[in-house]
Write an enzyme that holds these catalytic residues in place. Structure first.
Site, short mmCIF file in Angstrom:
data_model
loop_
_atom_site.label_atom_id
_atom_site.label_comp_id
_atom_site.label_asym_id
_atom_site.label_seq_id
_atom_site.Cartn_x
_atom_site.Cartn_y
_atom_site.Cartn_z
N GLY A 27 0.86 -1.19 0.00
CA GLY A 27 0.00 0.00 0.00
C GLY A 27 0.88 1.23 0.00
N CYS A 81 5.37 -6.00 1.57
CA CYS A 81 5.68 -4.57 1.48
C CYS A 81 5.04 -3.79 2.65
CB CYS A 81 5.28 -4.04 0.10
SG CYS A 81 6.05 -2.45 -0.24
N TYR A 82 4.04 -2.93 2.37
CA TYR A 82 3.38 -2.22 3.49
C TYR A 82 2.88 -3.23 4.52
CZ TYR A 82 -0.03 0.48 6.15
OH TYR A 82 -0.73 1.06 7.17
N HIS A 103 7.90 -7.80 -3.56
CA HIS A 103 6.60 -8.29 -4.05
C HIS A 103 6.74 -9.64 -4.76
CE1 HIS A 103 4.15 -4.63 -3.40
NE2 HIS A 103 5.32 -4.03 -3.49
N GLU A 111 4.46 -11.50 -5.83
CA GLU A 111 3.38 -11.72 -6.80
C GLU A 111 3.69 -11.18 -8.18
OE1 GLU A 111 3.52 -9.55 -4.44
OE2 GLU A 111 2.43 -7.70 -4.83
N SER A 114 -23.42 -9.14 -24.52
CA SER A 114 -22.89 -8.45 -25.70
C SER A 114 -22.37 -9.45 -26.71
CB SER A 114 -21.73 -7.54 -25.28
OG SER A 114 -20.62 -8.34 -24.91
N GLY A 115 -22.26 -10.72 -26.29
CA GLY A 115 -21.71 -11.73 -27.17
C GLY A 115 -20.20 -11.85 -27.00
N GLY A 116 -19.59 -10.93 -26.25
CA GLY A 116 -18.17 -11.03 -25.95
C GLY A 116 -17.92 -12.15 -24.95
N VAL A 117 -16.62 -12.42 -24.73
CA VAL A 117 -16.26 -13.55 -23.88
C VAL A 117 -16.87 -13.40 -22.47
CG1 VAL A 117 -14.32 -14.83 -22.89
CG2 VAL A 117 -14.04 -13.62 -25.06
N ASP A 118 -16.70 -12.23 -21.88
CA ASP A 118 -17.09 -12.07 -20.47
C ASP A 118 -18.60 -12.21 -20.26
OD1 ASP A 118 -14.44 -11.45 -20.37
OD2 ASP A 118 -14.74 -9.29 -20.24
N SER A 119 -19.37 -11.49 -21.07
CA SER A 119 -20.81 -11.56 -20.84
C SER A 119 -21.36 -12.92 -21.26
CB SER A 119 -21.56 -10.41 -21.52
OG SER A 119 -21.50 -10.51 -22.90
N SER A 120 -20.71 -13.57 -22.23
CA SER A 120 -21.17 -14.91 -22.63
C SER A 120 -20.95 -15.90 -21.50
CB SER A 120 -20.41 -15.42 -23.86
OG SER A 120 -20.61 -14.54 -24.94
N LYS A 135 -8.97 -12.00 -17.43
CA LYS A 135 -9.51 -12.53 -18.69
C LYS A 135 -9.19 -14.02 -18.90
CE LYS A 135 -11.20 -10.51 -22.29
NZ LYS A 135 -12.45 -9.81 -22.12
#
Ligand code: XMP
Length: 513
Positions: A55, A82-83, A169, A171, A223-229, A369
């Site tokens: 942070g 870190c923080y 870090h 990660e 929307s037909g995109g990956v995420d909303s599908s 994604k």
């Protein structure tokens, strides 16, 4: 809680979701919570481990984010980063000071193989640092297990109390053996078994969606995109016919996309969904008339979308929930955490203040994604859909620089279709994170036949990326670019110049607005 859970407590660092994602990559379920979560809630959730994030603050500032000291006395393993490491030290009586020299970026760290955290990690590694304060003296009972030329305590441990801390870090990709260090923490300290898979996420998500929605009706903004599908199929598995998917064809889609989406999700497609296609092109063009400022365009498109969904919800009647396929980079770039607003992703920061739904559900909100794609495969969505090019909610609205018109949409749709066709013919599409054509608002002089032209310049973009938070410009073979450019100027009326964008993200973004 019947599953192994590791909690990331968010103290305002940049990489918080990245930590969660790395832990999930170790097959251990992980979620991010605000640092204010509280000890009672933590006891109830009984995590196998807790990670304090980095942070921007200094532990000595009065208003700095802090958690209860008792959190370190629950017997639950804690890793401070870190923080988070400084906070652990501060709460337990160690000393935190401003470092004589700040360390930013790749830094040599000397580790001590005696620590369980550094098992199978070489003695000297390069790690990613980003700090101005440091622990100058570890609290009593702690052993220093890594140092740098600046940091006397680059990592420390109290084995008995299962408390660990790193100033660097682990990660971040630039930290060598960073994932190994995190996996040492979750396996060797937290004693996780690593039984979690993306299929568990899908099962859990279905269960919790059922609980939340009960007998209610749900509208999914598709929307037909990956995420909303992926969100739509997840919801359809959870609540079946209580779900209606509404696809708003706003005239800002790629060429033929409206029909393609309908073919997959409509009545002739493989899914048992109630599907409504709303053709609302004119309405969007009208709202966008004369608007050139990118954020304003995004907000208008975001708001208009919601209005379309509200209208459809009224027609269906008694719809309580709106589902959106928001994923993590949308959230972070819309500045909903502590980070700065980069752009308002239409399904997040572009949302109007007042929305006529009881609740908005975003089941993929914490995934990246590539994790959404894995969830899609688990759900049995065909690969060609899951690996589709990402397409932003505001669509061509943000690929047409300046004012959006129906004519400009036609130009960019045609140019983009040619570009995609040539990329696919060359067989290079699978290796590219994202590629598309956009329309600059620059017109320039050209000559065609014996005539002077004064037409638009199309810009082609292709990037390599896996998380869409950063991206490199892709090196498209010259033959492909040359062929595409020549076809675009010959076949697309209104274009006399084609440019290629050679910038990465940062400093640019993937989309143009
Ligand atoms: P940028 O342009 O921010 O894009 O580098 C990162 C990724 O996000 C997509 N993108 C969006 N997706 N709604 C979305 O659903 C949006 O408003 C939006 N804006 C950008 C972009 O296509 C890229 O994959």
């Amino acid at each position: 809680m019947d599953k192994e859970l590791v909690i990331v407590l968010d103290f305002g660092g940049q990489y918080n979701q990245l930590i969660a994602r790395r832990i999930r990559e170790c097959n251990v379920y992980c979620e991010v919570y605000p640092y204010t979560l509280g000890i009672e809630k933590i006891k109830e959730m009984a995590p196998k481990g807790i990670i304090f994030t980095g942070g921007p603050d200094s532990v000595y500032n009065e208003e700095s984010p802090r958690c209860e000291k008792e959190m370190l006395e629950l017997g639950i393993p804690v890793l401070g980063i870190c923080y988070g490491s400084q906070l652990m030290s501060y709460l337990l009586g160690g000393t935190v000071k401003t470092a004589p020299v700040s360390e930013f970026g790749k830094t040599e760290v000397e580790t001590d193989g005696g620590s369980v955290l550094f098992q199978e990690v070489p003695k000297n590694i390069i790690a990613w640092m980003s700090h101005t304060d440091y622990i100058s003296q570890a609290p009593e009972g702690f052993r220093v297990c890594a140092t740098t030329s600046v940091c006397p305590v680059a990592a420390m441990e109290n084995k008995e109390k299962k408390l660990y801390a790193t100033q660097f870090h682990p990660e971040v990709m630039h930290t060598q053996y960073g994932k190994k260090i995190l996996s040492n923490f979750v396996y060797n300290v937290c004693r996780c078994t690593g039984s979690w898979k993306m299929s568990s996420f899908v099962d859990e998500a279905i269960k919790s969606l059922r609980n939340k929605i009960g007998n209610g009706k749900v509208l999914c903004a598709l929307s037909g995109g990956v995420d909303s599908s992926v969100a739509a199929v997840l919801l359809s598995k959870a609540v079946g016919r209580q779900l209606t998917c509404v696809f708003a064809d706003h005239g800002l889609l790629r060429k033929n996309e409206g029909d393609e989406v309908e073919a997959v999700f409509g009545p002739d497609g493989p899914y048992e969904l109630d599907f409504i296609r709303v053709n609302c092109q004119e309405r969007f063009y009208e709202k966008l008339k004369g608007i050139t400022e990118p954020e304003q365009k995004r907000k208008i498109i975001g708001e208009e979308f919601i209005r379309v969904f509200e209208e459809e919800a009224k027609k269906i009647g008694a719809v309580d929930f709106l589902v959106q396929g928001t994923i993590y980079p949308d959230v972070i770039e819309s500045g909903l955490g502590k980070s700065a607003v980069i752009k308002s992703h239409h399904n997040v920061g572009g949302l109007p203040d007042c929305v006529d739904f009881k609740e908005i559900i975003e089941p993929l909100r914490m995934l990246f994604k590539d994790e959404v794609r894995k969830a899609g495969i688990e759900l049995g969505i065909p690969e060609h859909l899951v690996y589709r090019q990402p397409f932003p909610g505001p669509g061509l609205g943000i690929r047409i620089i300046g004012e959006v018109t129906a004519e400009k949409c036609r130009i960019v749709q045609d140019a983009d279709a040619i570009y995609r066709e040539e990329i696919n013919k060359a067989g290079i599409g699978k290796n590219l994170g994202q590629y598309f054509a956009a329309l600059t608002n620059m017109r320039s002089v050209g000559v065609m036949g014996d005539y002077r032209t004064y037409d638009y310049a199309v810009v082609l973009r292709a990037v390599n990326t896996s998380d869409f938070m950063t991206a490199e410009p892709a090196q498209i073979p010259w033959e492909v670019l040359g062929k595409t450019a020549s076809r675009i100027v010959n076949e697309v009326k209104g274009v006399n110049r084609v440019l290629y964008d050679c910038t990465g993200k940062p400093p640019a973004t993937i989309e143009f607005e």
